[in-house]
Every structure is written in structure tokens, then in C-alpha cells.
Design a protein around this motif. Structure first.
Motif, mmCIF file in Angstrom:
data_model
loop_
_atom_site.group_PDB
_atom_site.id
_atom_site.type_symbol
_atom_site.label_atom_id
_atom_site.label_comp_id
_atom_site.label_asym_id
_atom_site.label_seq_id
_atom_site.Cartn_x
_atom_site.Cartn_y
_atom_site.Cartn_z
ATOM 1 N N GLY A 1 0.780 -1.228 0.000
ATOM 2 C CA GLY A 1 0.000 0.000 0.000
ATOM 3 C C GLY A 1 0.810 1.276 0.000
ATOM 4 O O GLY A 1 0.254 2.365 0.010
ATOM 5 N N TYR B 1 -1.361 -3.829 -2.104
ATOM 6 C CA TYR B 1 -2.287 -3.319 -1.093
ATOM 7 C C TYR B 1 -1.715 -3.510 0.300
ATOM 8 O O TYR B 1 -0.789 -4.297 0.491
ATOM 9 N N CYS C 1 -4.974 -6.506 3.702
ATOM 10 C CA CYS C 1 -5.791 -7.022 2.596
ATOM 11 C C CYS C 1 -5.421 -8.471 2.305
ATOM 12 O O CYS C 1 -6.297 -9.314 2.079
ATOM 13 N N TRP D 1 -11.034 -4.113 4.662
ATOM 14 C CA TRP D 1 -10.070 -4.666 3.699
ATOM 15 C C TRP D 1 -10.794 -5.240 2.488
ATOM 16 O O TRP D 1 -10.308 -5.113 1.362
ATOM 17 N N MET E 1 -11.656 -2.264 0.373
ATOM 18 C CA MET E 1 -10.485 -1.703 -0.287
ATOM 19 C C MET E 1 -10.142 -2.517 -1.532
ATOM 20 O O MET E 1 -9.874 -1.951 -2.599
ATOM 21 N N LEU E 2 -10.182 -3.838 -1.418
ATOM 22 C CA LEU E 2 -9.895 -4.692 -2.577
ATOM 23 C C LEU E 2 -10.987 -4.580 -3.637
ATOM 24 O O LEU E 2 -10.726 -4.754 -4.818
ATOM 25 N N LEU F 1 -5.348 4.065 -3.088
ATOM 26 C CA LEU F 1 -4.439 3.725 -2.003
ATOM 27 C C LEU F 1 -3.249 4.661 -2.028
ATOM 28 O O LEU F 1 -2.795 5.068 -3.084
#
Length: 194
Positions: A73, A143, A147, A182, A185-186, A193
Motif C-alpha cells: 500500500g 495493497y 488485505c 479490507w 479496499m480490494l 491507495l
């Protein structure tokens, strides 16, 4: 539309199709009525499904040489070709994977026989429940490490529940209460990011 051994008529909205599974015992007339009833729902929800599909595909797209290299990240000062990035990510993931599995397998209460890496473009991980083999995407090191931990927890939970049932998600949440952060975010829901 496919006829299956299911109890109910099931609808699944894809980016470019409405998939319908119909019990073998349902008549053609009942099927047509059910589909006609669901068409407005499909039309109303199609833009959201299409947007999610586009976000997912862009998140899983192969990084190009001109995109910044991210490691866990954080932007790195290295400039690598695509193949070099994949090799770099593979090396980084190979280094942390054993300790991450050692950390999360006792928490989930499930143990994989084998863990492997793969250049996956449509998913972050997969699990063969019969062989108890888990695959992780080589692109995960772009990431934050959490993650990767989430993907490991997710796939380990499939060893308890080989589906995405409510019980499956409860098992994920029990192991990793902040998994949604998480996961999102994915899925590209929390933006860029850095």
C-alpha cells in the motif's frame, strides 16, 4: 435460463445478462411471469452492477510499467516493468505468506494443505476445499498487508463453509472483525491507495 434442481426461481444479475435458474417442476408460463416481474428490478439495478464490474476489473488489471509500484500500500521509488513487478510481488508474498498462514489458521480453526501464488485477474484468492489448497493473487502486495490477511481469512473460512452463506460471513467476522474495511479496499470502494 437453465432448469435446475432448485426449490425456487433464482435470479443473478450480471453486467451483461440476467441469469435465471428455474426448478424443473415450474411451467413455462410461471417462468415467463416470474421473469417479467423481475425485469424492472434488473433494469433498476443494472447500473450498479455494471459499475461494480468496472471497478473490480480496474482493481485487478495488470499494473503497467508507467503505474507507480506499490508495496503493501506504500508507493516505492522503484521503476519496474510489468514482469519485474510480478516477480517482485511474488517474492514479497512468498516471504510473508508462511507467517500469515501461521497467524490466521489457528484463529479460523482451519488449516490448508497447500498455499500457492497465481497471476489471477478476476479474483484475489481461491480455495479448493477438497484438496484444501489455497491460491493467492500475486498482485496482493500492492495493497496493505491487512488485505492479504483478509484474503487468507476468507479462503480459510471456505474450508468450514464452501459457499458465501450467512454462516460463512459470520465465521469471517468472528476471525477478523474489521474484514469489511479490507474487503471494500480490494473491491475499490474506499478509493485510491497511498
Amino acid at each position: 435460463m437453465t432448469k435446475k434442481r432448485v426449490k425456487n426461481i433464482n435470479f443473478r444479475l450480471k453486467p451483461h445478462a440476467l441469469m435465471v435458474s428455474v426448478p424443473v417442476s415450474i411451467s413455462s408460463k410461471q417462468t415467463v411471469q416470474a421473469i417479467a416481474y423481475r425485469v424492472p428490478w434488473a433494469i433498476a439495478n443494472h447500473p450498479q452492477v455494471l459499475e461494480r464490474y468496472k471497478r473490480k476489473n480496474s482493481a485487478l488489471a495488470e499494473p503497467t510499467a508507467d503505474t507507480p509500484l506499490l508495496l503493501w500500500g506504500v508507493t516505492q521509488s522503484l521503476t519496474l516493468t510489468h514482469d519485474e513487478k510480478v516477480a517482485y510481488y511474488r517474492q514479497q508474498l512468498n516471504e510473508v505468506m508462511p507467517s500469515l498462514f501461521d497467524k490466521w489458521q489457528p484463529v479460523v480453526g482451519a488449516y490448508a494443505n497447500e498455499m500457492r501464488l497465481k497471476k489471477m485477474h478476476t479474483r484475489w484468492g481461491s480455495c479448493n476445499t477438497r484438496a484444501r489448497r489455497i491460491w493467492l493473487s500475486v498482485y496482493l502486495p500492492a495493497y496493505p498487508v491487512e488485505c492479504t490477511e483478509y484474503v487468507i481469512v476468507h479462503e480459510l473460512c471456505h474450508l468450514h463453509h464452501p459457499n458465501h452463506s450467512r454462516a460463512f460471513w459470520q465465521t469471517v467476522e468472528a476471525a477478523m472483525p474489521d474484514y469489511k474495511r479490507w474487503h471494500d479496499m480490494l473491491a475499490g470502494k474506499t478509493g485510491k491507495l497511498d
